[in-house]
Design an enzyme around this catalytic site. Sequence first.
Site, mmCIF file in Angstrom:
data_model
loop_
_atom_site.group_PDB
_atom_site.id
_atom_site.type_symbol
_atom_site.label_atom_id
_atom_site.label_comp_id
_atom_site.label_asym_id
_atom_site.label_seq_id
_atom_site.Cartn_x
_atom_site.Cartn_y
_atom_site.Cartn_z
ATOM 1 C CE LYS A 1 -4.432 -1.561 1.766
ATOM 2 N NZ LYS A 1 -4.241 -2.992 2.073
ATOM 3 C CD GLU B 1 -10.772 5.148 1.184
ATOM 4 O OE1 GLU B 1 -10.509 6.332 0.874
ATOM 5 O OE2 GLU B 1 -10.186 4.172 0.679
ATOM 6 C CB SER C 1 -0.189 -8.265 -1.098
ATOM 7 O OG SER C 1 -0.971 -9.129 -0.303
#
Length: 394
Positions: free
Chosen positions: A90, A112, A378
């Site tokens: 991310k 968010e 990930s």
Amino acid sequence: MDTYNVNEKGYYGEFGGAYIPEMLYPNVEELRQQYLSIMNEDSFKEEFNQLLKDYVGRPSPLYFAKRLSEKHGAKIYLKREDLNHTGAHKINNTIGQILMAKKLGKKRIIAETGAGQHGVATATVCALMGIDCVVYMGEIDIARQSPNVARMKMLGAEVRPALSGSRTLKDATNEAIRDWINNPVDTHYIIGSAIGPHPYPDMVTRFQSIISEEIKWQLQEKEGRQNPDYVVACIGGGSNAAGTYYHFLDDEKVGIIAVEAAGKGIDSGESAATSVLGKEGIIHGCKTLLMQTPDGQITEPYSISAGLDYPGVGPMHAHLYNSGRGEFFSVTDNDAMKAGLELCKTEGIIPAIESSHALAIFNHKKFNQNDVVVISLSGRGDKDLNTYIDYFDL
Ligand SMILES: *Cc1c(COP(=O)(O)O)cnc(C)c1O
């Protein structure tokens, strides 16, 4: 030639676009007009690449998993996004977007978050740049994800509870959009996956495309060729997947495999397998596949993995599914947990439960001995320790 990338109107096939309230139009339009030229500026590229190297720790290794390969009869490589600063992919996107916000002259960031992972990645880059940060999070999620709430606070962000609706991710998204409408001039909204109104899915995908850019040269070094036979990634909104597929999209010889969370089973009513259960609709400002009731209410998704617990998929993936370019699988909680533990025992790597879904592919598809299969690992599993403990009674 078919392309699986976005077109100039912001669509992937029939999916994508910008379905936004009139009052949001100036913000999104400003970004749409400028994102590509900013990303092409030398000064932008230099700063982005420098931070990816020195702050995130890129390139992330492409690791040949020898024992896992022997077990499953394929040449398995793991793209180690789990080794990035903050423990997942991310950060690639939030670094890109904070630099974009600075170039646009923005002084304040909103985001968010559901499980809190994107909130932490956003709070991290805001601390890095000394920019004010407000993260919207459903009241229920704040109670469920207290370690991430604490991280965000330590990093200097304000966490604002979303008190309406089901008090989860979609309500936090609504609050963030409301904030952006009220603060159009000085604020940038950092969306956390390859979703949202155009140009977000494309912008996020481009920031994450560093993953497949590195895979190409790393595979050249290890296998003497740039392209694997398959790339595999789990899909929540679809950003690690989009980054892993990006440089292989238009080369049909590379198989694209997407793994969604089936939760307790496709037919259990507790699932997040959007490609199977979803219908065309509008979520988060784009047209895509999403799980909804017959009268169009978004259904609450479920997965043991908080990061895959999203009721839609990004428009790129909706198109990969509909066109048949991508092969989609859904993996239950149980299958994912087993695959996660298997990686611990065979390779000494504790994966995020999201990534464990991708690793479960070997129980769903048979590969050939010589197939080169690259899996996006990930994220790392530290954040999921309590879930692993409860599940396996450790
Ligand atoms: C958030 C997250 C995901 C899912 O998000 P995508 O946008 O689909 O990539 C997957 N893995 C990890 C480790 C995550 O934190």
